[in-house]
Motif scaffolding. Structure first.
Motif, PDB file in Angstrom:
ATOM      1  N   GLY A 158      73.376  67.393  76.497  1.00 39.83           N
ATOM      2  CA  GLY A 158      71.988  67.770  76.776  1.00 39.83           C
ATOM      3  C   GLY A 158      71.362  68.681  75.734  1.00 39.83           C
ATOM      4  O   GLY A 158      70.276  69.215  75.958  1.00 39.83           O
ATOM      5  N   ASP A 160      70.343  67.851  72.603  1.00 39.99           N
ATOM      6  CA  ASP A 160      69.605  67.121  71.552  1.00 39.99           C
ATOM      7  C   ASP A 160      68.336  67.841  71.122  1.00 39.99           C
ATOM      8  O   ASP A 160      67.975  67.837  69.949  1.00 39.99           O
ATOM      9  CB  ASP A 160      69.193  65.718  72.023  1.00 39.99           C
ATOM     10  CG  ASP A 160      70.298  64.966  72.747  1.00 39.99           C
ATOM     11  OD1 ASP A 160      70.968  65.589  73.606  1.00 39.99           O
ATOM     12  OD2 ASP A 160      70.498  63.788  72.460  1.00 39.99           O
ATOM     13  N   ASN A 161      67.605  68.432  72.091  1.00 37.28           N
ATOM     14  CA  ASN A 161      66.278  68.973  71.786  1.00 37.28           C
ATOM     15  C   ASN A 161      66.241  70.491  71.592  1.00 37.28           C
ATOM     16  O   ASN A 161      65.159  71.059  71.441  1.00 37.28           O
ATOM     17  CB  ASN A 161      65.290  68.578  72.895  1.00 37.28           C
ATOM     18  CG  ASN A 161      65.103  67.064  72.967  1.00 37.28           C
ATOM     19  OD1 ASN A 161      65.262  66.358  71.966  1.00 37.28           O
ATOM     20  ND2 ASN A 161      64.776  66.572  74.148  1.00 37.28           N
TER      21      ASN A 161
HETATM   22  C1  LIG Z   1      64.679  65.099  74.272  1.00 35.17           C
HETATM   23  O1  LIG Z   1      63.281  64.909  74.273  1.00 35.17           O
HETATM   24  C2  LIG Z   1      62.916  63.545  74.410  1.00 35.17           C
HETATM   25  C3  LIG Z   1      61.413  63.450  74.192  1.00 35.17           C
HETATM   26  O2  LIG Z   1      60.740  64.342  75.038  1.00 35.17           O
HETATM   27  C4  LIG Z   1      63.359  63.039  75.772  1.00 35.17           C
HETATM   28  O3  LIG Z   1      63.032  61.669  75.937  1.00 35.17           O
HETATM   29  C5  LIG Z   1      64.866  63.210  75.896  1.00 35.17           C
HETATM   30  O4  LIG Z   1      65.288  62.856  77.204  1.00 35.17           O
HETATM   31  C6  LIG Z   1      65.274  64.639  75.601  1.00 35.17           C
HETATM   32  N1  LIG Z   1      66.727  64.707  75.527  1.00 35.17           N
HETATM   33  C7  LIG Z   1      67.430  65.528  76.302  1.00 35.17           C
HETATM   34  C8  LIG Z   1      68.914  65.460  76.146  1.00 35.17           C
HETATM   35  O5  LIG Z   1      66.937  66.314  77.068  1.00 35.17           O
END
Ligand SMILES: *[C@@H]1O[C@H](CO)[C@@H](O)[C@H](O)[C@H]1NC(C)=O
Ligand SMILES: *[C@@H]1O[C@H](CO)[C@@H](O)[C@H](O)[C@H]1NC(C)=O
Ligand SMILES: *[C@@H]1O[C@H](CO)[C@@H](O)[C@H](O)[C@H]1NC(C)=O
Ligand SMILES: *[C@@H]1O[C@H](CO)[C@@H](O)[C@H](O)[C@H]1NC(C)=O
Length: 437
Positions: A158, A160-161
């Motif tokens: 979780g 990634d962002n």
């Molecule tokens: C990261 O952000 C993208 C775009 O908002 C979203 O689709 C994705 O689910 C997010 N990833 C996580 C691991 O939260």
């Protein structure tokens, strides 16, 4: 061979640099627009907290607040107060059953002095932050980019962002500490396995959703800047501390024990860590002295983005003055003005009591006492260290201590941190109340 003209040019360049007004000098409080008496009174007052007494919620069983410390105050580039008090090495034994420590014979005790070297603990995060701001200045990283864009292996569980901004403001979502701890050498037998554990660590909150102070943020930041700069963190920090003349500021890479480590005689003694916390603690000579007190930093070979640095107040004052100078010291530019402004910018408006710039806390009473304000950037370290850089009054003040000697459980030295802020405010002529205890 150098010609006479070239030698003269070099000499002139040196003399111009030596006279540069952005270097700290020594002077009277009055020369910096301050009053002498409160700064004189501060010495006896801080010393009083090394004695047994009832300090309210800050201690139990009348334990001393700290065995000793070293304090420095500077304003307008002038050091107006600097002194050591109490002991940097006091106790020879600690009984965990009775919670009683035995003092060394007087002739073996060591006074805290102006050149005592302290384990900075989390003040390390501020140096890691400056190393990161230098990478921002170079354009190799951006505050608003994701960690994973520089270190793809971070994009698991979780994360990634998660952004660089979230790391440096403790809003990434990480729990406070890695679990299991990195110093569990059965689970993590190698350095590489500990780095992997940081990259794989799960979140406990969604990125940006909560403020939770976490060492994992600055372990991760270390991995980012080491990756983009292609150098180890200690080297990246020395690249700016050494040119500023901070020659007693270092990591103990490799956890070299005892007098084999050259700075050992000046280093403050810390905790009887195994007696206090049990056999799961790092196995090393007790009390801890010379190697980093923080167990996870110890497990990272003594060098981490969250802890591991050692320094003196004289050295760290230069670091603070560089920030008050908006990025320069001794004629050298360490950070751009924009980067320094990021230290004082509050990125955490969503979390009102947790104001935070890049790496530094803002407006905190527990670090700065009555000097707290939105333009006072500060931080503390677990071992008892404190740093305050106040743009509003052009003042810096430092209080370094080994308050975990003999035990982390004896007291919180926040009362002494706040007291330093009180005496500085009094020296600025302000009518403020002594912090309550
Ligand atoms: C990261 O952000 C993208 C775009 O908002 C979203 O689709 C994705 O689910 C997010 N990833 C996580 C691991 O939260
Ligand atoms: C430190 O000074 C303050 C203000 O004068 C005083 O109230 C406090 O009792 C002093 N602390 C100690 C431990 O002596
Ligand atoms: C610690 O104190 C207890 C209680 O007085 C005593 O029984 C024990 O032997 C002491 N331990 C050490 C290591 O001296
Ligand atoms: C540093 O920048 C701040 C904010 O712009 C400014 O108030 C201050 O005067 C500057 N200090 C110096 C020494 O230039």
């Amino acid at each position: 061979m150098k010609t006479g003209v070239a030698i003269l040019a070099t000499a002139l360049a040196v003399s111009v640099q030596a006279k540069d007004p952005d270097v700290l000098s020594y002077g009277s409080p009055e020369s910096a627009g301050m009053l002498s008496k409160p700064l004189r009174d501060m010495v006896a007052n801080l010393t009083a907290f090394t004695r047994r007494g009832d300090y309210g919620g800050f201690n139990e069983d009348n334990k001393p607040i700290e065995p000793g410390g070293t304090t420095l105050v500077a304003r307008n580039g002038i050091v107006v107060s600097r002194f050591g008090f109490g002991k940097r090495d006091l106790y020879g034994a600690f009984n965990a059953t009775t919670n009683v420590a035995t003092e060394l014979p007087p002739e073996e005790q060591e006074d805290a002095s102006i050149d005592t070297i302290y384990d900075m603990a989390s003040l390390t995060k501020l140096f890691t932050s400056v190393a990161a701001l230098q990478q921002i200045d170079k354009g190799t990283i951006s505050l608003y980019s994701t960690v994973a864009s520089y270190v793809p292996a971070f994009a698991v569980n979780g994360k990634d962002n998660v952004t660089i901004e979230q790391l440096v403001t403790h809003t990434s979502g990480f729990p406070p500490d890695p679990s299991p701890p990195l110093y569990n050498l059965t689970v993590y037998p190698t350095y590489e396995s500990r780095i992997e554990a940081i990259l794989n660590a799960p979140l406990e909150n969604a990125p940006g959703a909560a403020f939770v102070y976490s060492d994992l943020n600055f372990m991760s930041l270390m991995i980012v800047i080491e990756t983009v700069a292609g150098k180890p963190l200690d080297q990246l920090i020395y690249d700016f501390t050494v040119p500023m003349g901070m020659l007693s500021t270092f990591f103990n890479r490799g956890n070299v024990e005892g007098p084999a480590f050259p700075f050992y005689p000046r280093m403050a003694t810390e905790e009887f860590q195994i007696a206090v916390l049990g056999p799961g603690e790092p196995q090393r000579p007790q009390p801890v002295r010379g190697t980093v007190h923080d167990e996870n930093a110890w497990a990272l070979d003594g060098v981490s983005g969250h802890a591991g640095l050692f320094s003196t107040v004289d050295d760290t004052a230069k670091f603070c003055q560089m920030i008050l100078n908006n990025g320069t010291y001794n004629g050298r530019r360490i950070l751009s003005q924009d980067a320094v402004d990021m230290i004082f910018h509050n990125y955490n408006t969503k979390f009102p009591s947790d104001s935070h710039g890049v790496g530094f806390e803002l407006d905190q009473y527990y670090t700065a006492g009555p000097m707290a304000n939105p333009r006072a950037a500060s931080h503390t370290g677990f071992t008892g260290t404190t740093l305050v850089v106040d743009r509003a009054s052009n003042t810096l003040f430092l209080h370094f201590s080994n308050r975990v000697h003999p035990s982390r459980d004896w007291s919180s030295n926040n009362i002494v941190r706040e007291a330093v802020g009180y005496w500085v405010a009094k020296a600025l002529g302000r009518d403020v109340a002594f912090p309550s205890y």
